[in-house]
Design a protein around this motif. Structure first.
Motif, PDB file in Angstrom:
ATOM      1  N   ARG A 257       2.150   1.681  -3.530  1.00  0.00           N
ATOM      2  CA  ARG A 257       1.113   2.051  -4.490  1.00  0.00           C
ATOM      3  C   ARG A 257       0.560   3.450  -4.255  1.00  0.00           C
ATOM      4  NH1 ARG A 257      -1.721  -1.826  -3.425  1.00  0.00           N
ATOM      5  NH2 ARG A 257      -3.422  -0.913  -2.202  1.00  0.00           N
ATOM      6  N   GLN A 258       0.376   3.839  -3.008  1.00  0.00           N
ATOM      7  CA  GLN A 258      -0.339   5.072  -2.703  1.00  0.00           C
ATOM      8  C   GLN A 258       0.568   6.233  -2.293  1.00  0.00           C
ATOM      9  OE1 GLN A 258      -3.438   4.272   0.166  1.00  0.00           O
ATOM     10  NE2 GLN A 258      -4.213   2.482  -0.952  1.00  0.00           N
TER      11      GLN A 258
ATOM     12  N   GLU B 265       0.823  -1.203   0.000  1.00  0.00           N
ATOM     13  CA  GLU B 265       0.000   0.000   0.000  1.00  0.00           C
ATOM     14  C   GLU B 265       0.861   1.258   0.000  1.00  0.00           C
ATOM     15  OE1 GLU B 265      -3.953  -1.611   2.417  1.00  0.00           O
ATOM     16  OE2 GLU B 265      -2.291  -0.687   3.502  1.00  0.00           O
TER      17      GLU B 265
END
Length: 486
Positions: A384-385, A381
């Protein structure tokens, strides 16, 4: 006097002037250098600059303008009857330059007596045999006027070279004398020297810009000549590429543009996901030991010559795709195809994407990772973010570099995709690109002034515009989605 010797003499004069100027500055204050405005070496540098720079600039300008002047003077000797059918004045002048160079070589080698050169006539001796003895090959017999033009070309060039040497030496001595006369304790020699260094730095920074401008103007000039001979509407909208070199040619860019974009798209589809995943793994998941081995191994791909990739496409990838995919599916029977060139080009582009993306991802501050983990995000995460949005501009730049590299590739396309200019969606068919046709149109014994040759410049300008549009699109994407952090 040769150009190298002229430059050597000018530099020698300037070097002597440096030491004399330095000594004069010291002697002007009776050895107390504290009374000088600048260090003694700056005074020597001013003499060096005044001596060398004007002389070298004049020499450079002379070398650029001399061939134009000589050819303009000599071309008047060539009569219309001296130009064979199917030839041109440019081709005849090329023979004139070769003959002139051959005469110089013959005189230097002792094959031809210098005093007998003025009496030498094309009708009195076998000039082709004479030049052949010194390694100068001519396609046909030498016309008397062409031989006379070659002798005039040689004599005029020699005279101008001597004048250039004299002017350069005089300017060097005169500059040294002027600079030497200006030396006194209050003379701001340091300012002059630093201004010269600043000018050099500005000139160096302008090289890339001026080179780009020169490329654009050269393409525009030759492209305008092409469009005077061939309609621009047919060039941009014709769906056929069929240069005949004997009239009736169809020179439509659309099949070549389609092949270029198709091959590049396949290459990027293969290279970008793999390269980006490799970059993420190396920067976020791999141990230091694994990274030290894998990253250099991947970067080796960037150093492999493109001809090797072309052989790999021709011998391995092409037959593999043909035997296991194209023929069983009934989509083709040739080993040369868009998919072959695209896959091999994609392999070549992997290090471009992975290495640059890896460097960009590593540049993301560690505090952003720690903050993400502190909020409870997992590693995937966080990648990705947090990391990928922060590194987006650099990643887009890496993809853009890979796209530009793919669009400009030639050898892999020649050996992997073939040379067929066609519009087709079948990736197992042979196609070609703009760069391949630029090479093919500029090679061979063709007249440079023909549309089939000048079309290469129109193709090059079109390719430049396509690349420029890609740059503008990438800049728009970066500015729209960039996330800035303090």
């Amino acid at each position: 006097m040769s150009v190298g010797l002229v430059i050597l003499v000018v530099v020698a004069i300037a070097t002597v002037g440096f030491f004399i100027g330095r000594a004069r500055a010291v002697s002007s204050v009776a050895g107390d250098v504290r009374q000088l405005h600048s260090l003694p070496s700056y005074y020597g540098q001013t003499v060096f600059l005044f001596s060398a720079v004007p002389a070298l600039l004049v020499t450079l300008a002379w070398l650029l303008l001399q061939p134009l002047y000589v050819e303009n003077q000599v071309s008047g000797i060539i009569l219309p009857g001296d130009i064979a059918e199917g030839s041109s004045l440019d081709l005849v002048m090329a023979d004139v330059r070769r003959i002139s160079s051959g005469l110089d070589t013959a005189v230097a080698a002792g094959v031809l007596d210098k005093n007998a050169l003025t009496q030498l006539d094309a009708s009195q001796t076998d000039v082709r045999a004479l030049l052949g003895d010194v390694g100068v090959a001519l396609a046909s017999d030498v016309h008397p006027n062409v031989f006379a033009a070659a002798r005039e070309y040689r004599a005029t060039t020699a005279t101008l070279k001597g004048a250039m040497a004299a002017v350069a030496v005089v300017l060097a001595v005169l500059g040294a004398v002027i600079a030497f006369a200006r030396i006194h304790p209050e003379y701001r020699a340091r300012n002059v020297s630093e201004l010269a260094i600043k000018s050099l730095l500005i000139l160096s920074s302008m090289v890339a810009i001026l080179t780009t401008v020169g490329i654009i103007f050269s393409l525009l000039f030759e492209t305008s000549n092409f469009f005077r001979m061939y309609p621009a509407r047919d060039f941009f909208f014709n769906l056929t590429w069929n240069p005949q070199f004997t009239g009736g040619s169809d020179l439509g860019i659309l099949p070549l543009l389609w092949g270029t974009l198709y091959v590049s798209f396949v290459a990027l589809i293969f290279a970008v996901p793999i390269g980006l995943l490799v970059a993420i793994y190396l920067s976020e998941y791999a141990s230091r030991k694994v990274r030290s081995i894998v990253k250099p191994a991947i970067e080796v791909l960037a150093g492999i010559p493109t001809i090797v990739y072309g052989l790999f496409a021709l011998i391995t990838i092409g037959p593999l795709l043909r035997d296991y995919f194209a023929q069983p599916l009934g989509l083709g029977a040739s080993s040369s195809s868009v998919l072959t060139a695209g896959v091999v080009m994609g392999i070549m582009l992997i290090p471009f994407v992975s290495s640059l993306s890896d460097d960009v991802i590593n540049a993301v501050p560690q505090a952003m990772r720690d903050g993400s983990y502190g909020l409870g995000a997992t590693q995937s995460e966080t990648v990705r973010q947090v990391i990928l949005p922060a590194a987006l501009p650099g990643i887009v730049g890496a993809i853009l570099l890979a796209a530009s590299r793919a669009i400009g590739e030639t050898m892999i396309v020649v050996m992997g995709a073939g040379a067929a200019a066609k519009l087709s969606l079948n990736p197992f068919e042979a196609m070609t690109t703009i760069t391949v046709k630029i090479v093919s149109q500029l090679t061979g014994d063709t007249e440079f002034a023909s549309p089939e040759t000048l079309v290469a410049f129109a193709l090059g300008l079109s390719l430049f515009v396509v690349t420029l549009c890609l740059n503008v699109l990438a800049l728009y994407i970066v500015r729209k989605y960039r996330e800035e952090y303090e």
